[in-house]
Design a protein around this motif. Structure first.
Motif, PDB file in Angstrom:
ATOM      1  N   GLN A  22       0.860  -1.190   0.000  1.00  0.00           N
ATOM      2  CA  GLN A  22       0.000   0.000   0.000  1.00  0.00           C
ATOM      3  C   GLN A  22       0.894   1.237   0.000  1.00  0.00           C
ATOM      4  O   GLN A  22       0.999   1.967   0.997  1.00  0.00           O
ATOM      5  CB  GLN A  22      -0.905  -0.012   1.227  1.00  0.00           C
ATOM      6  CG  GLN A  22      -1.859  -1.183   1.279  1.00  0.00           C
ATOM      7  CD  GLN A  22      -2.995  -1.019   0.268  1.00  0.00           C
ATOM      8  OE1 GLN A  22      -3.317   0.093  -0.152  1.00  0.00           O
ATOM      9  NE2 GLN A  22      -3.597  -2.110  -0.126  1.00  0.00           N
ATOM     10  N   SER A  23       1.524   1.488  -1.140  1.00  0.00           N
ATOM     11  CA  SER A  23       2.559   2.523  -1.220  1.00  0.00           C
ATOM     12  C   SER A  23       2.241   3.606  -2.244  1.00  0.00           C
ATOM     13  O   SER A  23       3.118   4.369  -2.639  1.00  0.00           O
ATOM     14  CB  SER A  23       3.902   1.876  -1.577  1.00  0.00           C
ATOM     15  OG  SER A  23       3.790   1.136  -2.790  1.00  0.00           O
ATOM     16  N   HIS A  24       0.990   3.681  -2.648  1.00  0.00           N
ATOM     17  CA  HIS A  24       0.599   4.646  -3.667  1.00  0.00           C
ATOM     18  C   HIS A  24      -0.172   5.807  -3.046  1.00  0.00           C
ATOM     19  O   HIS A  24      -0.632   5.746  -1.909  1.00  0.00           O
ATOM     20  CB  HIS A  24      -0.242   3.952  -4.742  1.00  0.00           C
ATOM     21  CG  HIS A  24       0.457   2.789  -5.360  1.00  0.00           C
ATOM     22  ND1 HIS A  24       1.423   2.919  -6.341  1.00  0.00           N
ATOM     23  CD2 HIS A  24       0.358   1.451  -5.120  1.00  0.00           C
ATOM     24  CE1 HIS A  24       1.881   1.737  -6.688  1.00  0.00           C
ATOM     25  NE2 HIS A  24       1.255   0.815  -5.957  1.00  0.00           N
ATOM     26  N   TYR A  25      -0.321   6.884  -3.842  1.00  0.00           N
ATOM     27  CA  TYR A  25      -1.089   8.032  -3.360  1.00  0.00           C
ATOM     28  C   TYR A  25      -2.520   7.622  -3.004  1.00  0.00           C
ATOM     29  O   TYR A  25      -3.129   6.778  -3.667  1.00  0.00           O
ATOM     30  CB  TYR A  25      -1.214   9.103  -4.450  1.00  0.00           C
ATOM     31  CG  TYR A  25       0.050   9.814  -4.834  1.00  0.00           C
ATOM     32  CD1 TYR A  25       0.827  10.480  -3.892  1.00  0.00           C
ATOM     33  CD2 TYR A  25       0.442   9.869  -6.176  1.00  0.00           C
ATOM     34  CE1 TYR A  25       1.963  11.170  -4.277  1.00  0.00           C
ATOM     35  CE2 TYR A  25       1.578  10.552  -6.570  1.00  0.00           C
ATOM     36  CZ  TYR A  25       2.338  11.204  -5.614  1.00  0.00           C
ATOM     37  OH  TYR A  25       3.459  11.882  -6.005  1.00  0.00           O
ATOM     38  N   THR A  26      -3.059   8.294  -1.987  1.00  0.00           N
ATOM     39  CA  THR A  26      -4.512   8.281  -1.797  1.00  0.00           C
ATOM     40  C   THR A  26      -5.083   9.504  -2.504  1.00  0.00           C
ATOM     41  O   THR A  26      -4.346  10.312  -3.092  1.00  0.00           O
ATOM     42  CB  THR A  26      -4.881   8.352  -0.303  1.00  0.00           C
ATOM     43  OG1 THR A  26      -4.514   9.643   0.217  1.00  0.00           O
ATOM     44  CG2 THR A  26      -4.192   7.259   0.494  1.00  0.00           C
TER      45      THR A  26
END
Length: 383
Positions: A54-58
């Motif tokens: 879970q390493s992407h932009y929100t």
């Protein structure tokens, strides 16, 4: 360089804490940081998020699940309703929420009322944005703001365009908070004067006795709520804050938030989801311990000649020095640190009205509090 930088300084809290950092065997009751660790279930949720990539932009406004959890929490606990899709922002700590609110709510040349003693993070941000702070001295009423104080201060500044007020409660540094009747009166006065209320409610979960009441219940259209997880869930380093306001305000402030930070850290937001969905009462056990510490420290200080209002929230005592020390809070704290290796914060870190006072944080272990009392007692008896 921006010339406004010449008119602000590093926080008095941090400056004093750093100044005594090199003294060995120092007991510190300085920073407003829980001495508890983040609850295990929250840490595990973050670890899983890393393992799951879970390493992407929100979304800029924050993970929709976190905003939904914030919406539910504020409805369930405080009885105020904010839509998760357009009335809530997830920020990088409450500090970013304060910064973008002050930058977006007010125009250069406006004035904002600031009850004092005051948390030192507000006035430098006002200064950077060319907004005039107008101080309201609350000492005469045991640090509690009243409608009459607001009326009198506005009447005394007829040439200023006073557009807002900062209301921090439970308060740092005094621990003062307000009940529903008091807030209803303050809200009516603020609305009558067309003031925007920046309600810094970061300590909402740390009240002793009556539960926290949000001023948004009485002035929803005029209120921007600042909060976060740092104090309630011992998550200072995770930097998760919240800003709640009517949609027109939130969507405008989202522009500043987007261009400042893009979005809060994804893994920290996932930890925040766990905190609000499954840790609604994580702060309850901490609150019981804080109250025990408060009671011990308040009595101990009174026994050696200090006086302090019994704080109803947060985890600070704002204590009046014995008369022979009251002329210079900073000298008292500096001498205390050097002579007896105890660090507490001079009241002047919270504005000129703090002269003669000191702030002690009881977000510290029982052992450290007992050592602090012994060292403070020795200093007072030998000076």
């Amino acid at each position: 360089m921006n010339p406004a930088l010449d008119h602000i300084a590093i926080s008095g809290i941090r400056r004093f804490n750093d100044a005594v950092a090199g003294i060995p065997d120092m007991v510190r009751l300085t920073l407003g940081e829980p001495d508890f660790n983040t609850p295990e279930h929250i840490k595990q949720a973050a670890i899983k998020a890393i393992d799951d990539d879970q390493s992407h932009y929100t979304a800029n406004a924050g993970d929709p699940r976190l905003r939904a959890a914030v919406s539910k929490t504020w409805h369930d606990k405080y009885g105020v309703d904010y839509r998760s899709d357009d009335e809530i922002l997830v920020t990088v700590g409450a500090t970013e929420a304060i910064a973008i609110a002050l930058q977006g709510l007010f125009a250069p040349g406006d004035a904002v009322l600031v009850p004092a003693p005051v948390y030192p993070g507000y006035i430098p941000l006002l200064t950077l944005n060319h907004i005039k702070p107008i101080i309201i001295d609350t000492r005469a009423n045991d640090f509690s703001l009243t409608s009459e104080m607001i009326d009198q201060t506005i009447a005394a500044h007829p040439d200023d365009h006073i557009a807002g007020i900062i209301l921090n409660y439970p308060n740092n540094p005094t621990g003062i908070t307000y009940n529903a009747e008091q807030l209803k009166a303050l809200a009516a006065t603020c609305v009558a004067h067309d003031l925007m209320i920046l309600a810094d409610e970061i300590y909402a979960e740390l009240t002793y006795g009556a539960p926290h009441v949000s001023i948004a219940k009485f002035a929803w259209d005029n209120t921007v709520i600042i909060s976060g997880l740092s104090k309630s869930h011992a998550m200072t380093g995770w930097r998760i804050g919240f800003l709640l306001a009517p949609a027109a305000i939130t969507q405008a402030l989202k522009k500043i938030h987007q261009y400042t930070v893009t979005a809060a850290t994804t893994v920290a937001q996932i930890a925040g989801i766990e905190a609000l969905e499954h840790g609604q009462n994580d702060g309850a056990d901490m609150r019981v311990i804080y109250q025990q510490r408060r009671d011990y420290l308040l009595k101990a200080l009174q026994n050696i000649g200090f006086s302090a209002i019994d704080p109803q929230g947060a985890f600070y005592l704002f204590a009046k020095l014995p008369e022979r020390f009251a002329a210079d809070s900073e000298k008292f704290c500096t001498d205390l640190a050097k002579a007896d290796r105890l660090a507490i914060i001079p009241g002047t870190a919270f504005g000129d009205v703090g002269q003669g006072y000191v702030r002690l944080s009881y977000a510290a272990s029982e052992e450290n509090l007992h050592q602090a009392v012994a060292r403070l007692t020795h200093f007072v008896e030998t000076h």
